[in-house]
Design an enzyme around this catalytic site. Sequence first.
Site, PDB file in Angstrom:
ATOM      1  CD  GLN A 133      11.872 -35.927 -27.580  1.00 48.05           C
ATOM      2  OE1 GLN A 133      10.993 -36.554 -28.170  1.00 48.05           O
ATOM      3  NE2 GLN A 133      12.779 -35.216 -28.207  1.00 48.05           N
ATOM      4  CD  GLU A 251      12.406 -36.339 -32.324  1.00 49.49           C
ATOM      5  OE1 GLU A 251      13.121 -35.464 -31.820  1.00 49.49           O
ATOM      6  OE2 GLU A 251      11.245 -36.583 -31.950  1.00 49.49           O
ATOM      7  CD  GLU A 377       3.240 -25.772 -41.020  1.00 47.61           C
ATOM      8  OE1 GLU A 377       3.611 -26.495 -40.076  1.00 47.61           O
ATOM      9  OE2 GLU A 377       2.150 -25.920 -41.592  1.00 47.61           O
TER      10      GLU A 377
END
Length: 392
Positions: A133, A251, A377
Amino acid sequence: MTLPHHDVLGPELPAVPYDHPFRGKLRDWLSQNQPAPEPLDQDERFQHRRDWHRTMAKDGWVGLHWPEQYGGQGADPVVQFMYYEEMALAGAPEPVNTPGLILLGPTLMAHGSAMLKERFLPGILSGDEMWCQGFSEPNAGSDLASLRTRGDLVGDEWVISGQKTWTTFGQYADYCFVLCRTQPGSERHRGLTMLICPLDQPGVTVRPIRQISGDEEFCEVFFDGARVPREWVVGEPGQGWATAMTLFQFERGDQGYTDHARMLVKLRDVERSVNEAEATGQLSPARAAQARARNSRLWVRCQELRQLNYRGALLAADGQGLGAIGSMTNLVWGELEKDLGSAFAEAAGHRGVVEGRHDTHDRLASRASSIYSGTSEIQRNIIAERLLGLPR
Ligand SMILES: Cc1cc2nc3c(=O)[nH]c(=O)nc-3n(C[C@H](O)[C@H](O)[C@H](O)COP(=O)(O)OP(=O)(O)OC[C@H]3O[C@@H](n4cnc5c(N)ncnc54)[C@H](O)[C@@H]3O)c2cc1C
């Protein structure tokens, strides 16, 4: 040897009973095709996983969830849930071609031309063609829309120049799906295109990066006039952001988050190590009690992940997407993987085993789990804004 369900996974869940015929069929196959233990050396480990991928693919055990027209079995997500549990209980290696199998394959099915699907889907399933990727760049990770790698249409080819980084298994891959800027002067998410780039060509340099675990799992990939046929665009030219968003759904919804069973198997090893260390006097009763209390908390978190995965499978079976819940699963999974890696290594330490073992390697490698596929985060930001409705 395949481990017993109740002891390792915990209470049975209604839609995925332990006596489900699918589990029996897969267990029978696994008992005939028991994989050898994984080597520690990275190249050998990759080859081991690739061989295992091919063994499974030969008998139709790869890409169960893919539609039949593309070589899969159109399996229900609930079946897929049981598949991952059984694989973990059998100690089977993780799939090797995940960027192809879980990310690009389904994205091609959604956005790819008939030619691209016919050309690339069979090689992904069989494991004959490996994928990586090419999204992140040195200055474009969480903020992917600031990427600068260029793709210019010259005659009948796209010419790519720029740099990608953190490209997992770039050194083993045959192809990379590269998100690049194809509209000169465009900004942020406009003017991007996802191209399929063959890596074995003069315009590509792949340079592995050594990690703290000792592995070189990811790479820098330099494109210096790399050539791509004009038709090898996933989706439409200029619409790469939309294509990438589709890919991210796969994903966040799949990669890694089916891991609860593998984690529960690992936790069982941790518990055994603590018992052994106490029995042989390497761990005092008080320290052993502390370790057991921590293991209990980890078990509860594994069950939390299992419930999230179960919910995701039920939603998908009902035709519903995960939405921002995928970020919650991702967050729980990433933080748990790190804490479990620490418990695994410390349990080995109680036994006096530290260097050159899977325990140490796994602890160090697990540090990355709250970074790839979106940092903790960033997942918290998504949860705050989209699930809790907090301001940006
Ligand atoms: C093991 C591993 C494998 C990977 N494999 C691939 C791959 O195959 N292909 C690929 O394209 N990429 C891959 N990546 C890259 C991964 O997607 C990025 O590392 C990730 O998106 C973070 O980007 P960054 O590293 O540039 O960090 P940055 O985006 O620079 O972030 C640095 C820190 O700032 C924080 N931060 C950034 N923005 C915000 C914000 N808005 N709010 C709050 N905090 C913020 C982050 O959480 C982080 O702690 C991989 C990474 C790892 C670790």
